[in-house]
Design a protein around this motif. Structure first.
Motif, PDB file in Angstrom:
ATOM      1  N   ALA A 124       0.838  -1.208   0.000  1.00 16.95           N
ATOM      2  CA  ALA A 124       0.000   0.000   0.000  1.00 16.95           C
ATOM      3  C   ALA A 124       0.871   1.255   0.000  1.00 16.95           C
ATOM      4  CB  ALA A 124      -0.940  -0.001   1.207  1.00 16.95           C
ATOM      5  N   VAL A 125       1.956   1.223   0.766  1.00 14.00           N
ATOM      6  CA  VAL A 125       2.881   2.361   0.790  1.00 14.00           C
ATOM      7  C   VAL A 125       3.550   2.511  -0.576  1.00 14.00           C
ATOM      8  CG1 VAL A 125       4.987   3.301   1.824  1.00 14.00           C
ATOM      9  CG2 VAL A 125       3.253   2.234   3.280  1.00 14.00           C
ATOM     10  N   MET A 126       3.940   1.389  -1.166  1.00 10.10           N
ATOM     11  CA  MET A 126       4.552   1.441  -2.495  1.00 10.10           C
ATOM     12  C   MET A 126       3.570   2.018  -3.517  1.00 10.10           C
ATOM     13  SD  MET A 126       7.718   0.525  -2.291  1.00 10.10           S
ATOM     14  CE  MET A 126       8.113   0.359  -4.021  1.00 10.10           C
ATOM     15  N   GLU A 127       2.308   1.633  -3.424  1.00 13.96           N
ATOM     16  CA  GLU A 127       1.288   2.178  -4.331  1.00 13.96           C
ATOM     17  C   GLU A 127       1.232   3.704  -4.211  1.00 13.96           C
ATOM     18  OE1 GLU A 127      -0.162   0.946  -6.809  1.00 13.96           O
ATOM     19  OE2 GLU A 127      -1.372  -0.799  -6.381  1.00 13.96           O
ATOM     20  N   ALA A 128       1.270   4.185  -2.985  1.00 14.73           N
ATOM     21  CA  ALA A 128       1.243   5.628  -2.759  1.00 14.73           C
ATOM     22  C   ALA A 128       2.477   6.290  -3.359  1.00 14.73           C
ATOM     23  CB  ALA A 128       1.144   5.929  -1.265  1.00 14.73           C
ATOM     24  N   LEU A 129       3.592   5.624  -3.290  1.00 16.83           N
ATOM     25  CA  LEU A 129       4.832   6.175  -3.833  1.00 16.83           C
ATOM     26  C   LEU A 129       4.850   6.080  -5.364  1.00 16.83           C
ATOM     27  CD1 LEU A 129       7.425   7.518  -2.974  1.00 16.83           C
ATOM     28  CD2 LEU A 129       8.426   5.282  -2.593  1.00 16.83           C
ATOM     29  N   TRP A 130       4.321   4.987  -5.906  1.00 14.97           N
ATOM     30  CA  TRP A 130       4.250   4.847  -7.357  1.00 14.97           C
ATOM     31  C   TRP A 130       3.332   5.886  -7.983  1.00 14.97           C
ATOM     32  CZ3 TRP A 130       3.709  -1.003  -6.326  1.00 14.97           C
ATOM     33  CH2 TRP A 130       4.976  -1.620  -6.372  1.00 14.97           C
ATOM     34  N   GLN A 131       2.369   6.402  -7.208  1.00 16.03           N
ATOM     35  CA  GLN A 131       1.453   7.433  -7.727  1.00 16.03           C
ATOM     36  C   GLN A 131       2.206   8.684  -8.147  1.00 16.03           C
ATOM     37  OE1 GLN A 131      -1.608   8.334  -4.892  1.00 16.03           O
ATOM     38  NE2 GLN A 131      -2.397   6.251  -4.890  1.00 16.03           N
ATOM     39  N   GLY A 132       3.301   8.953  -7.504  1.00 23.87           N
ATOM     40  CA  GLY A 132       4.102  10.119  -7.835  1.00 23.87           C
ATOM     41  C   GLY A 132       5.360  10.152  -6.997  1.00 23.87           C
ATOM     42  N   SER A 138       5.474  13.357   3.999  1.00 21.87           N
ATOM     43  CA  SER A 138       4.156  13.982   4.145  1.00 21.87           C
ATOM     44  C   SER A 138       3.268  13.717   2.931  1.00 21.87           C
ATOM     45  CB  SER A 138       4.294  15.489   4.383  1.00 21.87           C
ATOM     46  OG  SER A 138       4.968  16.101   3.299  1.00 21.87           O
ATOM     47  N   ASP A 139       3.878  13.633   1.741  1.00 23.33           N
ATOM     48  CA  ASP A 139       3.109  13.305   0.531  1.00 23.33           C
ATOM     49  C   ASP A 139       2.562  11.886   0.617  1.00 23.33           C
ATOM     50  OD1 ASP A 139       3.800  15.789  -0.591  1.00 23.33           O
ATOM     51  OD2 ASP A 139       5.597  14.951  -1.551  1.00 23.33           O
ATOM     52  N   ILE A 140       3.401  10.972   1.055  1.00 23.45           N
ATOM     53  CA  ILE A 140       3.001   9.568   1.174  1.00 23.45           C
ATOM     54  C   ILE A 140       1.890   9.439   2.209  1.00 23.45           C
ATOM     55  CG2 ILE A 140       3.793   7.236   1.780  1.00 23.45           C
ATOM     56  CD1 ILE A 140       6.615   8.170   0.790  1.00 23.45           C
ATOM     57  N   ILE A 141       2.052  10.109   3.324  1.00 21.53           N
ATOM     58  CA  ILE A 141       1.054  10.082   4.402  1.00 21.53           C
ATOM     59  C   ILE A 141      -0.277  10.627   3.893  1.00 21.53           C
ATOM     60  CG2 ILE A 141       0.439  11.131   6.619  1.00 21.53           C
ATOM     61  CD1 ILE A 141       3.554  10.946   7.241  1.00 21.53           C
ATOM     62  N   GLN A 142      -0.229  11.717   3.163  1.00 19.45           N
ATOM     63  CA  GLN A 142      -1.454  12.331   2.633  1.00 19.45           C
ATOM     64  C   GLN A 142      -2.166  11.373   1.670  1.00 19.45           C
ATOM     65  OE1 GLN A 142      -0.808  15.939   0.443  1.00 19.45           O
ATOM     66  NE2 GLN A 142      -2.985  16.434   0.365  1.00 19.45           N
ATOM     67  N   LEU A 178      -2.043   8.131   1.622  1.00 20.32           N
ATOM     68  CA  LEU A 178      -2.568   6.963   2.332  1.00 20.32           C
ATOM     69  C   LEU A 178      -3.702   7.307   3.288  1.00 20.32           C
ATOM     70  CD1 LEU A 178       0.749   5.069   3.051  1.00 20.32           C
ATOM     71  CD2 LEU A 178      -1.148   4.251   1.651  1.00 20.32           C
ATOM     72  N   SER A 179      -3.765   8.541   3.730  1.00 15.66           N
ATOM     73  CA  SER A 179      -4.759   8.902   4.745  1.00 15.66           C
ATOM     74  C   SER A 179      -6.190   8.759   4.245  1.00 15.66           C
ATOM     75  CB  SER A 179      -4.508  10.320   5.268  1.00 15.66           C
ATOM     76  OG  SER A 179      -4.686  11.259   4.229  1.00 15.66           O
ATOM     77  N   SER A 180      -6.403   8.879   2.941  1.00 17.82           N
ATOM     78  CA  SER A 180      -7.761   8.745   2.423  1.00 17.82           C
ATOM     79  C   SER A 180      -8.209   7.281   2.361  1.00 17.82           C
ATOM     80  CB  SER A 180      -7.872   9.387   1.038  1.00 17.82           C
ATOM     81  OG  SER A 180      -7.003   8.724   0.131  1.00 17.82           O
ATOM     82  N   ASP A 181      -7.255   6.350   2.289  1.00 19.04           N
ATOM     83  CA  ASP A 181      -7.576   4.918   2.161  1.00 19.04           C
ATOM     84  C   ASP A 181      -7.416   4.125   3.452  1.00 19.04           C
ATOM     85  OD1 ASP A 181      -8.020   5.341  -0.556  1.00 19.04           O
ATOM     86  OD2 ASP A 181      -5.950   4.864  -1.083  1.00 19.04           O
ATOM     87  N   THR A 182      -6.642   4.638   4.380  1.00 17.11           N
ATOM     88  CA  THR A 182      -6.351   3.881   5.603  1.00 17.11           C
ATOM     89  C   THR A 182      -6.596   4.741   6.838  1.00 17.11           C
ATOM     90  OG1 THR A 182      -4.032   4.574   5.781  1.00 17.11           O
ATOM     91  CG2 THR A 182      -4.489   2.647   4.390  1.00 17.11           C
TER      92      THR A 182
END
Length: 125
Positions: free
Chosen positions: A10-18, A24-28, A30-34
């Motif tokens: 899930a963290v990798m997915e957030a990172l692959w998004q951009g 803080s970008d990764i946290i933001q 993921l915060s909508s999904d978890t």
């Protein structure tokens, strides 16, 4: 290749998004999904750095993260592993199972037909 837990993926997915991305970008993302706490996400990012799935650069007081593995390469490896473990390396029983339970949409069927057609053309059939 690197093994990832569900949470690490899930963290990798957030990172692959951009990427590159700050924590803080990764946290933001993921915060909508978890419902994970910020510290949990940072711990997961640290694990991914230790596994060498993620690299980082320090810019001032911030760390900037980038994936070291591509999404396509990782998902292909995991797909092949799944098919090998559950279907003895055969794809037909997997697709057949989805067809029998009517989980294949017309779009899925059309895409599979196109993939097979392209493969046959490459093989000279």
């Amino acid at each position: 290749m690197i093994e990832l837990s569900k949470a690490e993926f899930a963290v990798m997915e957030a990172l692959w998004q951009g990427h590159p991305a700050k924590a803080s970008d990764i946290i933001q993302r993921l915060s909508s999904d978890t419902q994970w706490h910020e510290k949990t996400i940072k711990t997961l990012v640290s694990r991914l750095v230790k596994k060498q799935a993620v690299s980082f650069e320090k810019q001032g007081r911030e760390y900037i993260y980038s994936p070291t593995i591509g999404r396509e390469a990782y998902t292909l490896k995991e797909s092949q592993s799944f098919i090998e473990r559950f279907f003895r390396g055969r794809i037909a029983p997997l697709v057949s199972g989805f067809a029998k339970t009517e989980q294949l949409s017309q779009q899925d069927i059309d895409e599979l037909k196109q993939i097979i057609k392209q493969w046959e053309q490459k093989q000279g059939k």
